[in-house]
Design a protein around this motif. Structure first.
Motif, PDB file in Angstrom:
ATOM      1  N   THR A 163       8.461  27.699 -13.181  1.00  0.00           N
ATOM      2  CA  THR A 163       9.649  27.496 -12.891  1.00  0.00           C
ATOM      3  C   THR A 163      10.592  29.074 -13.008  1.00  0.00           C
ATOM      4  O   THR A 163      10.656  28.875 -14.218  1.00  0.00           O
ATOM      5  CB  THR A 163       9.770  25.818 -13.166  1.00  0.00           C
ATOM      6  OG1 THR A 163      10.360  25.888 -14.009  1.00  0.00           O
ATOM      7  CG2 THR A 163       8.649  25.001 -13.174  1.00  0.00           C
ATOM      8  N   ILE A 164      11.635  27.957 -12.541  1.00  0.00           N
ATOM      9  CA  ILE A 164      13.209  29.386 -12.813  1.00  0.00           C
ATOM     10  C   ILE A 164      14.278  28.019 -11.760  1.00  0.00           C
ATOM     11  O   ILE A 164      14.297  26.569 -11.596  1.00  0.00           O
ATOM     12  CB  ILE A 164      13.091  30.210 -11.453  1.00  0.00           C
ATOM     13  CG1 ILE A 164      13.491  29.322 -10.802  1.00  0.00           C
ATOM     14  CG2 ILE A 164      12.564  31.381 -12.373  1.00  0.00           C
ATOM     15  CD1 ILE A 164      13.910  31.199  -9.502  1.00  0.00           C
TER      16      ILE A 164
ATOM     17  N   ILE B  85       7.970  25.800  -8.338  1.00  0.00           N
ATOM     18  CA  ILE B  85       8.958  25.634  -8.560  1.00  0.00           C
ATOM     19  C   ILE B  85      10.764  26.084  -8.720  1.00  0.00           C
ATOM     20  O   ILE B  85      10.655  26.500  -9.859  1.00  0.00           O
ATOM     21  CB  ILE B  85       9.516  24.550  -9.531  1.00  0.00           C
ATOM     22  CG1 ILE B  85       7.704  23.338  -7.958  1.00  0.00           C
ATOM     23  CG2 ILE B  85      10.003  23.167  -8.997  1.00  0.00           C
ATOM     24  CD1 ILE B  85       7.293  22.192  -9.310  1.00  0.00           C
ATOM     25  N   ALA B  86      11.506  26.157  -8.283  1.00  0.00           N
ATOM     26  CA  ALA B  86      12.504  26.665  -8.130  1.00  0.00           C
ATOM     27  C   ALA B  86      13.874  24.689  -8.401  1.00  0.00           C
ATOM     28  O   ALA B  86      13.914  24.456  -7.690  1.00  0.00           O
ATOM     29  CB  ALA B  86      13.478  27.442  -7.499  1.00  0.00           C
TER      30      ALA B  86
ATOM     31  N   ILE C  32      10.935  22.906  -4.094  1.00  0.00           N
ATOM     32  CA  ILE C  32      12.638  23.465  -4.345  1.00  0.00           C
ATOM     33  C   ILE C  32      12.883  21.888  -5.440  1.00  0.00           C
ATOM     34  O   ILE C  32      12.950  20.955  -4.338  1.00  0.00           O
ATOM     35  CB  ILE C  32      13.180  23.716  -3.005  1.00  0.00           C
ATOM     36  CG1 ILE C  32      13.547  25.128  -3.105  1.00  0.00           C
ATOM     37  CG2 ILE C  32      15.299  23.520  -3.491  1.00  0.00           C
ATOM     38  CD1 ILE C  32      13.810  25.429  -1.894  1.00  0.00           C
ATOM     39  N   TRP C  33      13.284  21.929  -6.372  1.00  0.00           N
ATOM     40  CA  TRP C  33      13.822  20.764  -6.633  1.00  0.00           C
ATOM     41  C   TRP C  33      15.354  20.721  -7.247  1.00  0.00           C
ATOM     42  O   TRP C  33      16.042  21.421  -7.815  1.00  0.00           O
ATOM     43  CB  TRP C  33      14.135  20.586  -8.230  1.00  0.00           C
ATOM     44  CG  TRP C  33      13.530  19.240  -8.500  1.00  0.00           C
ATOM     45  CD1 TRP C  33      13.844  18.058  -8.079  1.00  0.00           C
ATOM     46  CD2 TRP C  33      13.522  19.131 -10.071  1.00  0.00           C
ATOM     47  NE1 TRP C  33      14.021  17.024  -9.207  1.00  0.00           N
ATOM     48  CE2 TRP C  33      13.601  17.607 -10.885  1.00  0.00           C
ATOM     49  CE3 TRP C  33      14.103  19.621 -11.371  1.00  0.00           C
ATOM     50  CZ2 TRP C  33      13.967  16.617 -11.607  1.00  0.00           C
ATOM     51  CZ3 TRP C  33      13.816  18.548 -13.078  1.00  0.00           C
ATOM     52  CH2 TRP C  33      13.898  17.366 -12.906  1.00  0.00           C
TER      53      TRP C  33
ATOM     54  N   MET D 244       8.313  21.918   0.259  1.00  0.00           N
ATOM     55  CA  MET D 244       8.777  20.568  -0.253  1.00  0.00           C
ATOM     56  C   MET D 244      10.276  20.886  -0.914  1.00  0.00           C
ATOM     57  O   MET D 244      10.465  21.874  -1.749  1.00  0.00           O
ATOM     58  CB  MET D 244       7.937  20.025  -1.387  1.00  0.00           C
ATOM     59  CG  MET D 244       6.574  19.802  -0.489  1.00  0.00           C
ATOM     60  SD  MET D 244       6.960  19.270   0.810  1.00  0.00           S
ATOM     61  CE  MET D 244       5.553  19.927   2.353  1.00  0.00           C
ATOM     62  N   VAL D 245      10.884  19.814  -0.224  1.00  0.00           N
ATOM     63  CA  VAL D 245      12.156  19.921  -1.640  1.00  0.00           C
ATOM     64  C   VAL D 245      12.399  18.286  -1.844  1.00  0.00           C
ATOM     65  O   VAL D 245      12.619  17.231  -1.222  1.00  0.00           O
ATOM     66  CB  VAL D 245      13.470  20.022  -0.558  1.00  0.00           C
ATOM     67  CG1 VAL D 245      14.886  20.117  -1.005  1.00  0.00           C
ATOM     68  CG2 VAL D 245      13.384  21.151   0.265  1.00  0.00           C
ATOM     69  N   GLU D 246      12.950  18.291  -3.150  1.00  0.00           N
ATOM     70  CA  GLU D 246      13.311  16.744  -3.487  1.00  0.00           C
ATOM     71  C   GLU D 246      14.770  16.520  -3.903  1.00  0.00           C
ATOM     72  O   GLU D 246      15.036  17.912  -4.679  1.00  0.00           O
ATOM     73  CB  GLU D 246      12.314  16.812  -4.315  1.00  0.00           C
ATOM     74  CG  GLU D 246      12.813  15.814  -5.593  1.00  0.00           C
ATOM     75  CD  GLU D 246      12.105  13.535  -5.376  1.00  0.00           C
ATOM     76  OE1 GLU D 246      12.021  13.923  -4.418  1.00  0.00           O
ATOM     77  OE2 GLU D 246      12.581  12.871  -5.577  1.00  0.00           O
ATOM     78  N   ASN D 247      15.247  16.229  -3.271  1.00  0.00           N
ATOM     79  CA  ASN D 247      16.752  15.995  -4.301  1.00  0.00           C
ATOM     80  C   ASN D 247      17.063  14.901  -5.270  1.00  0.00           C
ATOM     81  O   ASN D 247      16.248  13.824  -4.865  1.00  0.00           O
ATOM     82  CB  ASN D 247      16.748  15.361  -3.063  1.00  0.00           C
ATOM     83  CG  ASN D 247      17.233  16.838  -1.479  1.00  0.00           C
ATOM     84  OD1 ASN D 247      17.377  17.353  -1.380  1.00  0.00           O
ATOM     85  ND2 ASN D 247      16.914  16.337   0.023  1.00  0.00           N
ATOM     86  N   VAL D 248      17.550  15.347  -5.599  1.00  0.00           N
ATOM     87  CA  VAL D 248      18.353  14.658  -6.703  1.00  0.00           C
ATOM     88  C   VAL D 248      19.893  14.433  -6.409  1.00  0.00           C
ATOM     89  O   VAL D 248      20.527  15.238  -7.114  1.00  0.00           O
ATOM     90  CB  VAL D 248      18.120  14.747  -8.399  1.00  0.00           C
ATOM     91  CG1 VAL D 248      18.944  14.203  -9.458  1.00  0.00           C
ATOM     92  CG2 VAL D 248      16.816  15.066  -8.478  1.00  0.00           C
TER      93      VAL D 248
END
Lengths: 213, 213
Positions: free
Chosen positions: B90-91, B152-153, B177-178, B192-196
């Protein structure tokens, strides 16, 4: 009055979508857009136009056929339902990475959330400040709450301490808890708990990436 | 094979519940519990026993009537579905409050997420380290990704820069993508994009606290 009556029926699903409406309407207000149709809003926000009409209909008759929504009115009404036409007194319990990030995030202040104090268990932190917010001994949490009515507390302590912190908050009248600890807090029905479980969010991402699903 | 077939039907609603099952099963494994009934699990986790049976049935026949679930098997299977039986490179893009909090959060490393680099636009940060992770010039993001495959970034940049960062990530093979920026990113279906969205979470809390609803 009709609008207030209507509001009572808003479902949890609609509530979860409201902050997103708020974000897009904020943008429209900033860009001085006067009105917008459900179809245009749909293209921006990604919900279907019929979903939008149904959601927004929950809290009043803002849309007019062939005219669309009055952006300013709708924005105000959503702010009102979201409860951000007033200010909130807040504290942060736990001055670790997340607690510090929240304390440093000046946007919340602009939105009307005033952080009054931070509490931690680590004596090395006592008396230090994050921006202008002082870090106090966790033992001072209860006396502090007795003197200073607080609306919302952020919990960003390790999981094993989260419930006991929650109990002190509840006992001293805090009605909103923003919980970053990876535990399911037990609180009375009149105290609202909103969880941000970062690990669970990251695992949702890897689950979606996992090709075997 | 039957289990793999079954897995393909797991709905988004079940996926969203899986990390919570994982958290509770982790606890049971740590406490050396061998087996648990859906009823006992229900009392711990707060979903109904029938919901639990239905969810867990999605990925194999782990429960036996009158015996319950084999905790270790179920835990492993859930880890597998969550995709965390393997490690992730990850980065983090954006070394602000949230980026730093994520970089400092050693638990993710224990879960198998290796943070290789942090990128930022601020020259004052270049060359600094958070734990042992170096902060690089954002201009180095693309060449870095070309040399170092990243799974994952985390995006923790201001909203106006988030989509252009996302585009670079996607172009260079990042599949997860987080996203902590308060924007809805546009990405291809295989990314895949997971949003917080922290502000939206806070507004959900005030909405729930608002007595007029």
């Amino acid at each position: 009055m009709q609008q207030l009556e209507k509001k009572k029926n808003i479902s949890m699903a609609v509530i979860k979508r409201l902050p997103k409406y708020h974000r897009y309407l904020n943008e429209l207000v900033n860009n001085e857009v006067d009105r917008i149709s459900s179809k245009e809003l749909s293209e921006k926000i990604g919900f279907t136009a019929s979903q939008i009409r149904q959601d927004l209909n929950c809290f009043g008759d803002f849309g007019q056929q062939g005219y669309g929504y009055n952006v300013k009115d709708l924005h105000y009404q959503i702010c009102n339902i979201l409860g951000i036409t007033k200010d909130y007194e807040t504290i942060i319990v736990g001055a670790g990475n997340i607690g510090q990030a929240i304390a440093n995030y000046t946007n919340f202040q602009k939105m009307g959330f005033k952080t009054n104090a931070i509490f931690d268990i680590n004596p090395k932190l006592f008396g230090l400040k994050i921006r202008d917010i002082e870090i106090y001994d966790i033992d001072y949490l209860e006396p502090f709450l007795q003197k200073n009515p607080i609306d919302i507390a952020t919990i960003s302590v390790p999981p094993k301490n989260a419930q006991s912190v929650c109990d002190i908050l509840v006992k001293n009248g805090v009605k909103g808890i923003w919980n970053f600890a990876p535990v399911d807090l037990i609180a009375p029905a009149d105290v609202m708990v909103e969880n941000v479980h970062l690990s669970e969010s990251l695992l949702t991402l890897t689950c979606l990436m996992n090709k075997t699903i």
